[in-house]
Design a protein around this motif. Structure first.
Motif, PDB file in Angstrom:
ATOM      1  N   ARG A 106       0.834  -0.996   0.241  1.00  0.00           N
ATOM      2  CA  ARG A 106      -0.233   0.146  -0.369  1.00  0.00           C
ATOM      3  C   ARG A 106       1.215   1.496  -0.332  1.00  0.00           C
ATOM      4  NH1 ARG A 106      -4.310   0.407   4.393  1.00  0.00           N
ATOM      5  NH2 ARG A 106      -2.578  -0.840   5.798  1.00  0.00           N
ATOM      6  N   ILE A 107       1.207   1.131  -0.734  1.00  0.00           N
ATOM      7  CA  ILE A 107       2.566   2.190  -0.781  1.00  0.00           C
ATOM      8  C   ILE A 107       1.998   3.321  -2.523  1.00  0.00           C
ATOM      9  CG2 ILE A 107       5.069   3.338  -0.915  1.00  0.00           C
ATOM     10  CD1 ILE A 107       5.827   0.877   0.424  1.00  0.00           C
ATOM     11  N   GLY A 108       1.931   4.595  -2.433  1.00  0.00           N
ATOM     12  CA  GLY A 108       1.705   5.346  -3.295  1.00  0.00           C
ATOM     13  C   GLY A 108       2.467   6.506  -3.992  1.00  0.00           C
ATOM     14  N   ILE A 109       2.149   7.244  -4.335  1.00  0.00           N
ATOM     15  CA  ILE A 109       3.285   8.616  -4.756  1.00  0.00           C
ATOM     16  C   ILE A 109       2.753   9.785  -5.114  1.00  0.00           C
ATOM     17  CG2 ILE A 109       3.755   8.141  -6.730  1.00  0.00           C
ATOM     18  CD1 ILE A 109       6.994   8.723  -6.690  1.00  0.00           C
ATOM     19  N   LEU A 110       2.941  10.926  -4.653  1.00  0.00           N
ATOM     20  CA  LEU A 110       2.455  11.870  -4.880  1.00  0.00           C
ATOM     21  C   LEU A 110       3.726  12.812  -5.483  1.00  0.00           C
ATOM     22  CD1 LEU A 110      -0.039  13.889  -5.483  1.00  0.00           C
ATOM     23  CD2 LEU A 110       0.340  14.761  -3.087  1.00  0.00           C
ATOM     24  N   GLY A 111       3.387  13.626  -6.714  1.00  0.00           N
ATOM     25  CA  GLY A 111       4.163  15.026  -7.084  1.00  0.00           C
ATOM     26  C   GLY A 111       4.230  15.757  -8.046  1.00  0.00           C
ATOM     27  N   ILE A 112       4.583  17.460  -7.578  1.00  0.00           N
ATOM     28  CA  ILE A 112       3.953  18.427  -7.698  1.00  0.00           C
ATOM     29  C   ILE A 112       5.705  19.255  -9.267  1.00  0.00           C
ATOM     30  CG2 ILE A 112       3.304  20.700  -6.682  1.00  0.00           C
ATOM     31  CD1 ILE A 112       3.454  18.287  -4.650  1.00  0.00           C
ATOM     32  N   ALA A 119       7.488  11.546 -10.216  1.00  0.00           N
ATOM     33  CA  ALA A 119       6.959  10.800  -9.565  1.00  0.00           C
ATOM     34  C   ALA A 119       6.432   9.720 -10.988  1.00  0.00           C
ATOM     35  CB  ALA A 119       6.372  11.098  -9.216  1.00  0.00           C
ATOM     36  N   ALA A 120       5.656  10.248 -11.739  1.00  0.00           N
ATOM     37  CA  ALA A 120       5.452   9.338 -13.045  1.00  0.00           C
ATOM     38  C   ALA A 120       6.419   8.562 -13.670  1.00  0.00           C
ATOM     39  CB  ALA A 120       4.931  10.105 -13.739  1.00  0.00           C
ATOM     40  N   ASN A 121       7.765   8.876 -14.036  1.00  0.00           N
ATOM     41  CA  ASN A 121       8.849   8.549 -14.936  1.00  0.00           C
ATOM     42  C   ASN A 121       9.068   7.270 -13.679  1.00  0.00           C
ATOM     43  OD1 ASN A 121      12.148   7.920 -14.940  1.00  0.00           O
ATOM     44  ND2 ASN A 121      11.133   8.247 -16.994  1.00  0.00           N
ATOM     45  N   ALA A 122       9.274   7.718 -12.350  1.00  0.00           N
ATOM     46  CA  ALA A 122       9.767   6.480 -11.246  1.00  0.00           C
ATOM     47  C   ALA A 122       9.303   5.572 -11.521  1.00  0.00           C
ATOM     48  CB  ALA A 122       9.859   6.767 -10.103  1.00  0.00           C
ATOM     49  N   SER A 123       7.862   5.761 -11.388  1.00  0.00           N
ATOM     50  CA  SER A 123       6.721   4.439 -11.797  1.00  0.00           C
ATOM     51  C   SER A 123       6.461   3.779 -12.409  1.00  0.00           C
ATOM     52  CB  SER A 123       5.289   5.151 -11.479  1.00  0.00           C
ATOM     53  OG  SER A 123       5.643   6.017 -10.293  1.00  0.00           O
ATOM     54  N   ILE A 129       4.987   0.977  -6.261  1.00  0.00           N
ATOM     55  CA  ILE A 129       4.498   1.792  -6.710  1.00  0.00           C
ATOM     56  C   ILE A 129       2.774   1.567  -6.736  1.00  0.00           C
ATOM     57  CG2 ILE A 129       3.540   4.225  -7.093  1.00  0.00           C
ATOM     58  CD1 ILE A 129       6.580   4.449  -7.082  1.00  0.00           C
ATOM     59  N   LYS A 130       1.850   1.606  -6.029  1.00  0.00           N
ATOM     60  CA  LYS A 130       0.474   0.668  -6.407  1.00  0.00           C
ATOM     61  C   LYS A 130      -0.643   1.732  -6.865  1.00  0.00           C
ATOM     62  CE  LYS A 130       2.215  -3.164  -4.607  1.00  0.00           C
ATOM     63  NZ  LYS A 130       2.154  -3.787  -5.551  1.00  0.00           N
ATOM     64  N   ALA A 131      -0.085   3.725  -6.578  1.00  0.00           N
ATOM     65  CA  ALA A 131      -0.932   4.664  -6.568  1.00  0.00           C
ATOM     66  C   ALA A 131       0.128   5.719  -7.259  1.00  0.00           C
ATOM     67  CB  ALA A 131      -2.681   4.105  -6.495  1.00  0.00           C
ATOM     68  N   VAL A 132      -0.722   5.948  -8.090  1.00  0.00           N
ATOM     69  CA  VAL A 132       0.115   7.355  -8.478  1.00  0.00           C
ATOM     70  C   VAL A 132      -0.440   9.113  -9.025  1.00  0.00           C
ATOM     71  CG1 VAL A 132       1.679   8.258 -10.417  1.00  0.00           C
ATOM     72  CG2 VAL A 132       1.584   6.333 -10.442  1.00  0.00           C
ATOM     73  N   LYS A 232       3.338   2.317 -21.893  1.00  0.00           N
ATOM     74  CA  LYS A 232       3.694   0.197 -22.153  1.00  0.00           C
ATOM     75  C   LYS A 232       3.735   0.129 -20.511  1.00  0.00           C
ATOM     76  CE  LYS A 232       5.654   0.091 -26.987  1.00  0.00           C
ATOM     77  NZ  LYS A 232       6.747  -0.294 -27.480  1.00  0.00           N
ATOM     78  N   LEU A 233       4.847   1.140 -19.740  1.00  0.00           N
ATOM     79  CA  LEU A 233       4.512   0.586 -18.308  1.00  0.00           C
ATOM     80  C   LEU A 233       4.101   1.026 -17.463  1.00  0.00           C
ATOM     81  CD1 LEU A 233       8.502   0.722 -19.078  1.00  0.00           C
ATOM     82  CD2 LEU A 233       7.327  -0.330 -19.661  1.00  0.00           C
ATOM     83  N   LEU A 234       3.072   2.117 -17.821  1.00  0.00           N
ATOM     84  CA  LEU A 234       2.394   3.438 -17.018  1.00  0.00           C
ATOM     85  C   LEU A 234       0.891   2.794 -16.495  1.00  0.00           C
ATOM     86  CD1 LEU A 234       2.767   5.125 -14.467  1.00  0.00           C
ATOM     87  CD2 LEU A 234       1.635   7.219 -15.682  1.00  0.00           C
ATOM     88  N   ASN A 235       1.055   1.452 -16.263  1.00  0.00           N
ATOM     89  CA  ASN A 235      -0.022   1.000 -15.744  1.00  0.00           C
ATOM     90  C   ASN A 235      -1.145   0.810 -13.823  1.00  0.00           C
ATOM     91  OD1 ASN A 235       1.797  -0.495 -14.436  1.00  0.00           O
ATOM     92  ND2 ASN A 235       1.100  -2.427 -14.854  1.00  0.00           N
ATOM     93  N   GLN A 236       0.077   1.621 -13.350  1.00  0.00           N
ATOM     94  CA  GLN A 236      -1.054   1.516 -11.682  1.00  0.00           C
ATOM     95  C   GLN A 236      -1.902   3.287 -12.460  1.00  0.00           C
ATOM     96  OE1 GLN A 236       2.343   2.097 -12.621  1.00  0.00           O
ATOM     97  NE2 GLN A 236       3.764   1.743 -10.445  1.00  0.00           N
TER      98      GLN A 236
END
Length: 307
Positions: A106-112, A119-123, A129-132, A232-236
Motif C-alpha cells: 500500500r505504497i503510493g506516490i504524489l509529485g508536484i 513520480a510518473a517516471n519512477a512509476s 508503487i501502487k498508485a500515482v 506501455k509501462l505506466l499501468n498503475q
C-alpha cells in the motif's frame, strides 16, 4: 506529527520528514505516500504541505529533499540530475519497506511540478508503487523543446570544458531573484512571476530553497522525457491534477499528455478551474480542491484502513 529521518541513496544520506497521523500507533499497518517536491524546492514547501494533509487523512507521508539539494547529501551541490531524482524515489520506497508499520503493498506516490514528472517516471519501472498522483506535473523534455535546447547544450559543453580545465563551477538561478530582475531579463510572464512570488517572498520561501542550480545539470535535464514509454509501462491507477489558468511552464498540456498516454486502465484527470500552476502549490482554494480528488483516490487505491 512529523519525524525527521534519513535514508540512503548510494553512499549519501537523503534527508526527509515522515508525516504521521495524529493517532499514529506503531502496532498498526499504514498505507504510505511519497511526496516529491518540484525543482528548486525543498521538503518543507509544497511537498510538505501535501504530505501534512495526507497524514491528517490517516496516511504516513514521506517528503524528502532531492539528492545534492537542501539537507540531503551528495556532490556536486545544486545538481539537478533526473536519473538520481528517480533513484531517490526508489530509495524512498526501499526505506518505507523497512518500517514495520508500513504495508508494503500500500505504497503510493504524489509529485508536484517536476516532482510529478519524476513520480510518473519512477512509476514506469518501480512497481512497488501502487498508485500515482500528480499535481501540475511538468515534463522537462517538452519544456526544453520550446526553448533553444541546442544553444543550451552548446553552452553546457563549453562550460564542462572550462570546468575540466580549472574554471569554478557555474551556479545559476532557477528563477530570477525578483520581479525587477525578471523584467530586466525580459522574463516576466504569469508562471515566472508566480514562481518568484512563491519562492522569493515570505509566501513560500525557505532558507534551504536557495534558488541555486548547477548549470551543467542542463545537459541531462534538456533531453529528459519523463513520460517516455508511459503508454506501455505506466499501468498503475493514476490521478492527474491541473489548473486551467495556463502559463508558459506548460503543466496543463503535460497533465493531459500524461493522462492520455498512460497505459493505466484506471486513470482520472481533474481540472481546477481558475487555478494557475503556483496556485496549486499552496493556495487553499486550489490545494483543497486538488486534495478533494487525491485523498479519495489514494484511499480507494491503497485501502487506507489502519489494520
Amino acid at each position: 506529527m512529523q519525524k525527521a529521518i534519513k535514508f540512503k541513496n548510494r553512499t549519501w544520506d537523503v534527508a526527509a520528514n515522515l508525516h504521521l497521523p495524529e493517532d499514529f500507533n506503531e502496532q498498526h499497518s499504514y498505507a504510505a505516500i511519497i511526496c516529491v517536491h518540484p525543482g528548486s524546492s525543498v521538503k518543507e514547501q509544497t511537498a510538505g504541505l501535501y504530505a501534512a494533509r495526507l497524514s491528517q487523512e490517516g496516511f504516513v507521508a514521506l517528503a524528502f529533499d532531492a539528492s545534492f539539494q537542501g539537507e540531503s547529501g551528495g556532490e556536486p551541490r545544486y545538481l539537478e540530475d533526473p536519473a538520481t531524482r528517480v533513484e531517490d524515489i526508489r530509495c524512498a520506497v526501499d526505506y518505507l519497506t523497512t518500517l514495520d508499520f508500513i504495508d508494503n503493498e500500500r505504497i503510493g506516490i504524489l509529485g508536484i511540478c517536476a516532482g510529478g514528472a519524476y513520480a510518473a517516471n519512477a512509476s514506469l519501472t518501480e512497481k512497488r508503487i501502487k498508485a500515482v498522483g500528480t499535481v501540475v506535473a511538468a515534463n522537462f523534455a517538452r519544456a526544453n523543446s520550446e526553448r533553444n535546447a541546442l544553444q543550451i547544450l552548446e553552452a553546457v559543453g563549453k562550460q564542462r570544458t572550462a570546468e575540466a580545465n580549472g574554471t569554478p563551477a557555474f551556479i545559476t538561478n532557477w528563477t530570477p531573484a525578483s520581479i525587477e530582475e525578471a523584467q530586466q531579463a525580459g522574463e516576466v510572464e504569469m508562471d515566472m512571476a508566480e514562481a518568484i512570488d512563491y519562492y522569493r517572498t515570505p509566501r513560500g520561501e525557505h532558507p534551504r530553497a536557495c534558488n541555486k542550480l548547477l548549470f551543467t545539470s542542463m545537459g541531462a535535464v534538456v533531453a529528459f522525457d519523463a513520460f517516455h514509454l508511459a503508454e506501455k509501462l505506466l499501468n498503475q491507477p493514476l490521478m492527474v491534477i491541473v489548473g486551467d489558468r495556463v502559463g508558459a511552464f506548460g503543466s496543463y498540456r503535460d497533465g493531459f499528455e500524461l493522462y492520455n498516454k498512460a497505459a493505466s486502465t484506471d486513470k482520472h484527470i481533474h481540472v481546477v478551474h481558475g487555478a494557475s500552476h503556483y496556485d496549486l502549490y499552496d493556495q487553499p482554494f486550489a490545494t483543497n480542491e486538488a486534495l478533494g480528488k487525491l485523498i479519495p483516490f489514494f484511499k480507494a487505491q491503497l485501502q487506507s484502513i489502519n489494520l
